[in-house]
Design an enzyme around this catalytic site. Structure first.
Site, mmCIF file in Angstrom:
data_model
loop_
_atom_site.group_PDB
_atom_site.id
_atom_site.type_symbol
_atom_site.label_atom_id
_atom_site.label_comp_id
_atom_site.label_asym_id
_atom_site.label_seq_id
_atom_site.Cartn_x
_atom_site.Cartn_y
_atom_site.Cartn_z
ATOM 1 C CE1 TYR A 161 16.914 -66.193 -26.277
ATOM 2 C CE2 TYR A 161 14.911 -64.886 -26.051
ATOM 3 C CZ TYR A 161 15.536 -66.120 -26.172
ATOM 4 O OH TYR A 161 14.788 -67.265 -26.199
ATOM 5 C CE LYS A 165 16.019 -67.680 -29.412
ATOM 6 N NZ LYS A 165 16.206 -69.059 -29.901
HETATM 7 P P1 NAD Z 1 17.478 -74.807 -21.835
HETATM 8 O O1 NAD Z 1 18.582 -73.956 -21.327
HETATM 9 O O2 NAD Z 1 16.606 -75.523 -20.867
HETATM 10 O O3 NAD Z 1 18.033 -75.880 -22.877
HETATM 11 C C1 NAD Z 1 18.880 -75.478 -23.931
HETATM 12 C C2 NAD Z 1 19.734 -76.651 -24.352
HETATM 13 O O4 NAD Z 1 20.613 -76.175 -25.395
HETATM 14 C C3 NAD Z 1 20.627 -77.175 -23.227
HETATM 15 O O5 NAD Z 1 20.558 -78.590 -23.171
HETATM 16 C C4 NAD Z 1 22.020 -76.683 -23.613
HETATM 17 O O6 NAD Z 1 23.067 -77.556 -23.188
HETATM 18 C C5 NAD Z 1 21.914 -76.638 -25.132
HETATM 19 N N1 NAD Z 1 22.916 -75.746 -25.728
HETATM 20 C C6 NAD Z 1 23.279 -74.503 -25.314
HETATM 21 N N2 NAD Z 1 24.279 -74.040 -26.081
HETATM 22 C C7 NAD Z 1 24.545 -74.999 -27.003
HETATM 23 C C8 NAD Z 1 25.474 -75.118 -28.067
HETATM 24 N N3 NAD Z 1 26.368 -74.139 -28.330
HETATM 25 N N4 NAD Z 1 25.462 -76.244 -28.812
HETATM 26 C C9 NAD Z 1 24.589 -77.245 -28.550
HETATM 27 N N5 NAD Z 1 23.710 -77.197 -27.544
HETATM 28 C C10 NAD Z 1 23.683 -76.086 -26.780
HETATM 29 O O7 NAD Z 1 16.602 -73.828 -22.754
HETATM 30 P P2 NAD Z 1 15.133 -73.974 -23.350
HETATM 31 O O8 NAD Z 1 14.245 -73.051 -22.609
HETATM 32 O O9 NAD Z 1 14.762 -75.395 -23.498
HETATM 33 O O10 NAD Z 1 15.374 -73.309 -24.779
HETATM 34 C C11 NAD Z 1 15.307 -74.014 -26.000
HETATM 35 C C12 NAD Z 1 15.057 -72.996 -27.101
HETATM 36 O O11 NAD Z 1 13.809 -72.342 -26.870
HETATM 37 C C13 NAD Z 1 16.108 -71.877 -27.171
HETATM 38 O O12 NAD Z 1 16.386 -71.563 -28.503
HETATM 39 C C14 NAD Z 1 15.413 -70.719 -26.478
HETATM 40 O O13 NAD Z 1 15.915 -69.472 -26.886
HETATM 41 C C15 NAD Z 1 13.984 -70.940 -26.923
HETATM 42 N N6 NAD Z 1 12.968 -70.290 -26.086
HETATM 43 C C16 NAD Z 1 12.805 -70.613 -24.779
HETATM 44 C C17 NAD Z 1 11.821 -69.965 -24.035
HETATM 45 C C18 NAD Z 1 11.581 -70.262 -22.587
HETATM 46 O O14 NAD Z 1 10.825 -69.503 -21.944
HETATM 47 N N7 NAD Z 1 12.170 -71.314 -22.032
HETATM 48 C C19 NAD Z 1 11.010 -68.995 -24.638
HETATM 49 C C20 NAD Z 1 11.214 -68.691 -25.975
HETATM 50 C C21 NAD Z 1 12.181 -69.355 -26.709
#
Ligand code: NAD
Length: 262
Positions: A161, A165
């Protein structure tokens, strides 16, 4: 008048979590929001809630790893709106597993969504964004790529991951350099969220890989304030980068982590 009034915006992974908050926030601030995701039922729900609040929203099914679909999505946006002002590459997944236990299939799946998906967003988004040049509602386009604090430093258990990133962080800077200037006038920046309360944590197997990770406990142990961030905290930073208030910010990174990386 909203902060992104009239701008045409695409948000990937917009059916849940951070993406849903970004789409909702930009919709509330006057943008015409195109939401894409794999989860059609929830994506349609988010789009419907934006419309119910008086905004404009269109949901399209999209797997960000499929290049042919990217061309179709851009074609649809071009037909409906004639341009794209803001692209938010948010869709991402996290696989937590020690390096020596990670299968090549897991590595490739995560890289496909987190890196290939972001690359394809830029490859197919930039040509349409060139239509959003000077004289249009925006002084130029804005691309926002959602990386992570894991893209700023290594993470035990999340090596794959972190690698994806970190790639997003430098890809964003490269897009910024390639698309600066009169022809494109497109800015590109990355956002690095810390510990944000979304389902991504529940989808990750726990340390013994038989229980979901408790994001609250992770935040309490690692964040200086002890607090879990909300999707809205990230959406607020995206709103700034999407708006003309950030027009001199390019190739930069905003960390949204309550001091975790300080
Ligand atoms: P989440 O799992 O709640 O939502 C992610 C969304 O992306 C979901 O609706 C899922 O269906 C969609 N998705 C997954 N694979 C896909 C694909 N191949 N094509 C289209 N859609 C797809 O996750 P989140 O926490 O909202 O994460 C959103 C972004 O933020 C991600 O890039 C994640 O890496 C990043 N992020 C999250 C956190 C955290 O703590 N939640 C921290 C740092 C970065």
């Amino acid at each position: 008048m909203g902060q992104v009034q009239g701008k045409v915006v695409l948000v990937t992974g917009a059916a849940a979590g951070i993406g849903a908050a970004i789409a909702t926030t930009l919709g509330r601030e006057g943008a015409k929001v195109v939401l894409t995701d794999l989860d059609d039922a929830r994506g349609e729900d988010v789009a419907q809630s934006i419309r119910a609040a008086g905004g404009e929203a269109l949901y399209l099914h999209q797997d960000v790893t499929e290049e042919a679909r990217w061309a179709e999505v851009m074609g649809e946006i071009d037909r409906r709106f004639g341009r794209l002002d803001v692209l938010v590459a948010n869709a991402g997944i996290a696989i937590i597993v020690p390096i020596i236990e990670m299968t090549l299939e897991q590595w490739r799946k995560q890289t496909a969504v987190n890196v290939d998906g972001v690359f394809l967003s830029a490859k197919h988004g930039i040509p349409l964004m060139r239509k959003s040049g000077p004289g249009k509602p925006s002084p130029g386009g804005s691309i926002v790529m959602i990386s992570s604090v894991a893209g700023l430093r290594g993470s035990a258990g999340l090596a794959g991951y972190s690698a994806t990133k970190g790639a997003v962080r430098l890809f964003a800077k490269s897009v910024a350099l390639e698309c600066a200037g009169a022809r494109d006038n497109i800015r590109c920046n990355s956002i690095h969220p810390g510990i944000i309360g979304t389902e991504i944590w529940e989808k990750m197997p726990g340390e013994r890989r038989n229980a979901p990770i408790d994001a609250n406990a992770v935040a309490a142990a690692t964040v200086p304030t002890g607090q879990l961030g909300t999707p809205q905290d990230v959406a607020n930073a995206v709103l700034f980068l999407a708006s003309d208030a950030s027009s001199y910010i390019n190739g930069s990174e905003i960390v949204v982590d309550a001091g975790l990386m300080a």
